[in-house]
Design an enzyme around this catalytic site. Structure first.
Site, PDB file in Angstrom:
ATOM      1  CG  LEU A 186      -1.676   1.297   1.514  1.00 27.05           C
ATOM      2  CD1 LEU A 186      -2.641   1.615   0.376  1.00 27.05           C
ATOM      3  CD2 LEU A 186      -2.403   1.206   2.852  1.00 27.05           C
ATOM      4  CB  SER A 187       0.777   4.303   0.277  1.00 28.20           C
ATOM      5  OG  SER A 187       1.046   5.653   0.072  1.00 28.20           O
ATOM      6  CB  ALA A 188       5.597   4.123   1.248  1.00 31.52           C
ATOM      7  CB  ALA A 233       1.739   0.529  -3.655  1.00 33.96           C
ATOM      8  CB  ALA A 234       6.265   3.336  -4.238  1.00 32.03           C
TER       9      ALA A 234
END
Length: 530
Positions: free
Chosen positions: A172-174, A176-177
């Site tokens: 998720l978010s960081a 996900a990156a």
């Protein structure tokens, strides 16, 4: 977006004065504040045991750990070897314990039968516990946090016997990156991935660039995005991970433009276009599928309309429900983990095939009678069959006698149907002993593939040293100092009989540098096909 606070501006000033890893801590904090901390603090890691009595446990000693991360895992009781592995990465201010049950991943680990690896950031690296997806030193192959996650994955495969062909990453978010980071840096390790509210790989390599990547987004051509992925592992030609991309339409932290750019990146890597081949709605949300020339679903998207920044869950006990709503874990009436797992093929027969996975798979042991090695001068003169196979194994590299060795491994691949389309294959080898460093100076351990036998028969013979291959250097084995290692992927398999592999160094070492590899059943060829 509000201007950075005085505290953030102070950290920016410190960035100009502070070297090394401490600088990364302040840089990560600035991005974490910009992200509005992405995820609310979830409190201490929960170690509450699910129904099958498994629990989240920490693992130490998983490698050199250059990214200084922590490793947690969840393994359902009685999980047999050969099952898939899911790597799930939390967002900023979260922990591994705040991203297991809450997202539903432990539910499907128990139900479908796979191991769960949860890397955890430390405040020493990033004050908001964000993975450093914007730091150049953390997103390269064999460096920083990317390598730490890969080392954790290797440890899981060794400890619980996870299937090396079915390793997946999500976050998720960081996180996900960072999912896109490991897919790009290690496409030979991860078969598929799923960034949720994430950013394309290498969108930013500095704090300043991270601001614009998140909002309003960075607009590049598909070719430019794809080049960033290919540059992460130069020379790798595929196959590439299948990717499921999730994004909320009202997300102002990581804006929806990042879904578009991520799709452009991965469709271009797979050699397809940005026009979906199929569209529908799932639980009321738009869903699109992009297929390659062979008809395989290589990218899919879920657009979560009216939803902001977070992981979609659907609390309840229904067949497709999961998770517990909380800060940045959003009750959106759709369980992202469930649909991601379906795309990866985890749900079919407890971990079999799915739209993003090949239909059939076989693990084929080596043919001991035909395996061996050939010795010769650096130019191939005076080639002869090596005599130490029975006691030492098959040699590759320069021996103490000054001779150069190439290993021959044989596999009966007639199990692959004549009409099959091979989508992925890799060889697994086990180190018996060695001397020196065959990879020194950037040398490469290559795998030549022959659809059939290199010589008149598959029995190792002197002529195998220089016999032509069907594909020279089709795969590679990266440096390993103990245990087993998997090659990068290739596709050239003989569907009607034997396939032979020749392992050789790209350049002849100037001094003794060699490996002895175990042969027969301790060498395995994994083949996947549709």
């Amino acid at each position: 977006m509000p201007l950075p606070s005085a505290r953030v501006r102070h950290r920016r000033e410190l960035l100009r004065r502070t070297p090394g890893r401490l600088r990364r801590s302040f840089a990560g904090a600035a991005v974490g504040v910009l992200l509005v901390t992405l995820l609310a603090v979830t409190g201490p890691a929960s170690l509450t045991a699910p129904a099958q009595a498994a629990s989240l446990t920490e693992v130490t000693g998983f490698g050199s750990n250059p990214g200084n991360l922590r490793m947690f895992r969840y393994v359902p009781d009685g999980l047999p070897a050969g099952r898939p592995l899911v790597v799930a990465m939390h967002g900023c201010t979260q922990s591994a314990g705040g991203f297991d049950d809450e997202t539903g991943w432990t539910t499907w680990a128990d139900q479908w039968g796979f191991a769960l690896l949860l890397p955890q950031q430390q405040s020493a690296n990033n004050l908001n516990n964000c993975f450093n997806w914007f730091e150049a030193g953390d997103i390269r192959r064999d460096a920083g946090e990317a390598l730490s996650i890969k080392q954790m994955t290797d440890r899981m495969k060794a400890d619980v016997g996870s299937d090396p062909a079915r390793v997946h990453a999500t976050g998720l978010s960081a996180g996900a990156a960072m999912t896109n980071v490991v897919l790009a840096a290690y496409p030979d390790v991860f078969a598929a991935g799923a960034p949720v509210a994430g950013l394309p790989y290498a969108c930013a390599t500095s704090v300043v660039a991270a601001y614009s990547c998140m909002n309003p987004g960075t607009d590049l051509t598909p070719a430019a995005w794809a080049a960033k992925v290919r540059d992460a592992h130069p020379g790798y030609a595929g196959p590439w991970p299948a990717v499921s991309v999730w994004q909320g339409t009202t997300d102002t932290t990581v804006v929806p433009a990042n879904l578009t750019e991520t799709v452009e990146q991965w469709t271009a890597v797979h050699g397809t276009d940005t026009t979906p081949d199929a569209t529908d709605t799932v639980n009321g949300y738009p869903h699109a599928v992009y297929r390659d020339s062979g008809g395989r679903a290589v990218v899919e998207t879920y657009t979560i309309t009216g939803t902001g920044h977070g992981q979609p869950v659907d609390p309840g006990t229904g067949a497709e429900q999961c998770g517990t709503a909380g800060a940045y874990i959003l009750d959106a009436d759709i369980c992202a983990a469930y649909h991601i797992g379906r795309f990866w093929g985890l749900a079919e027969d407890g971990g079999g095939t799915g739209p993003g996975a090949p239909a059939q798979r076989a693990v084929i042991p080596g043919t001991a009678a035909d395996d061996g090695y050939v010795k010769a001068s650096a130019d191939g003169a005076g080639a002869a069959v090596g005599a130490l196979k029975a006691t030492m194994g098959a040699a590759v590299g320069r021996g103490a006698d000054g001779r150069h060795n190439r290993t021959l491994l044989s596999f009966d691949t007639s199990v692959v149907p004549d009409d099959a389309t091979v989508t992925r294959a890799h060889v697994t080898v086990t180190r018996a002993s060695g001397g020196g460093d065959p990879w020194a100076g950037g040398n490469r351990l290559l795998v030549d593939v022959r659809t059939g036998c290199f010589g008149a028969s598959c029995a190792t013979a002197a002529e195998d040293w220089a016999a032509p291959a069907t594909a020279d250097g089709a795969a590679e084995l990266v440096r390993f100092t103990s245990g087993s290692a998997d090659s990068t992927a290739f596709t050239g398999i003989n569907r009607g009989g034997p396939t032979q592999l020749r392992l050789r160094l790209a350049d002849p070492p100037a001094a003794a540098a060699y490996l002895f590899l175990r042969t027969g059943a301790e060498a395995r060829l994994t083949v996947e096909w549709e």
